[in-house]
Write an enzyme that holds these catalytic residues in place. Structure first.
Site, PDB file in Angstrom:
ATOM      1  N   HIS A 107      31.457  64.020  24.467  1.00 30.50           N
ATOM      2  CA  HIS A 107      32.533  63.187  25.020  1.00 30.50           C
ATOM      3  C   HIS A 107      33.690  63.104  24.022  1.00 30.50           C
ATOM      4  CE1 HIS A 107      29.186  60.920  27.331  1.00 30.50           C
ATOM      5  NE2 HIS A 107      29.837  61.657  28.214  1.00 30.50           N
ATOM      6  N   LYS A 114      23.299  51.780  39.159  1.00 34.47           N
ATOM      7  CA  LYS A 114      22.658  52.544  38.086  1.00 34.47           C
ATOM      8  C   LYS A 114      22.138  51.592  37.022  1.00 34.47           C
ATOM      9  CE  LYS A 114      24.413  57.184  37.540  1.00 34.47           C
ATOM     10  NZ  LYS A 114      25.236  58.054  36.711  1.00 34.47           N
ATOM     11  N   ARG A 173      30.098  71.252  30.889  1.00 32.22           N
ATOM     12  CA  ARG A 173      29.214  72.081  30.075  1.00 32.22           C
ATOM     13  C   ARG A 173      28.999  73.371  30.847  1.00 32.22           C
ATOM     14  NH1 ARG A 173      24.853  67.499  29.856  1.00 32.22           N
ATOM     15  NH2 ARG A 173      25.834  67.249  31.874  1.00 32.22           N
ATOM     16  N   SER A 223      23.798  62.456  27.942  1.00 33.92           N
ATOM     17  CA  SER A 223      23.316  61.113  27.620  1.00 33.92           C
ATOM     18  C   SER A 223      21.809  61.021  27.807  1.00 33.92           C
ATOM     19  CB  SER A 223      24.040  60.074  28.486  1.00 33.92           C
ATOM     20  OG  SER A 223      25.405  60.028  28.137  1.00 33.92           O
TER      21      SER A 223
END
Length: 173
Positions: free
Chosen positions: A21, A45, A94, A132
């Site tokens: 990030h 979440k 990515r 993460s």
């Protein structure tokens, strides 16, 4: 006539903020006059960090960049981009792992607001595997030196504290 500042918005959950990030933030900050890092809040979440903690951690790691600010938002990212006075959304990707999902999001965002452009920044090769989810696994099994290869230093102690807390909760009868 004065040129209008070029503002871009980089959104994510940042739970926790990673070196990947930070790499995208650093590079995007060089491309735009102002970069807003938007922390999306999703009550559905289960986040490791609270929104206030995420803001605090992100503000600590972006402090060296004088044209970057941190804010939280709920709702659609395209609406937040407009609230920030921007029409540019930055997305970090990515290799291969994010392309399909990001393309779907791009197409949906175009339907929601066709004037917002998405700029993709490929993650630096050193961070292309960092997520993460991976960080949460590594934090349980590694020392601080190894963890520092994935997250900024200001994140290590708070991440360890959170992981220790969640480990205690899962071991309770």
């Amino acid at each position: 006539m004065r040129n209008k500042a070029r503002v871009a918005v980089y959104t994510g959950s940042f739970d926790p903020v990673t070196l990947g990030h930070l790499n995208v933030i650093e590079r995007a900050s060089k491309l735009f006059d102002e970069l807003v890092v938007g922390i999306g809040l999703n009550s559905e979440k289960q986040a490791l960090f609270t929104s206030d903690e995420k803001v605090e951690l992100l503000e600590a790691v972006v402090a060296p960049f004088n044209n970057v600010r941190v804010a939280t938002f709920t709702g659609l990212a395209v609406s937040f981009v407009r609230q920030c006075g921007s029409c540019v959304m930055v997305r970090g990707v990515r290799p291969l792992t994010d392309i399909a999902g990001e393309f779907t999001m791009l197409m949906a965002n175009r339907q929601l607001d066709s004037d917002i452009e998405t700029v993709f920044l490929m993650a630096d090769e050193h961070y292309s595997h960092v997520s993460s989810s991976l960080i949460k696994q590594i934090a349980l099994l590694s020392d601080d030196d190894k963890l520092a290869k994935f997250v900024p230093h200001p994140v290590i102690a708070p991440l360890r504290a959170k992981m220790q807390g969640s480990r205690l909760k899962t071991n309770e009868p």
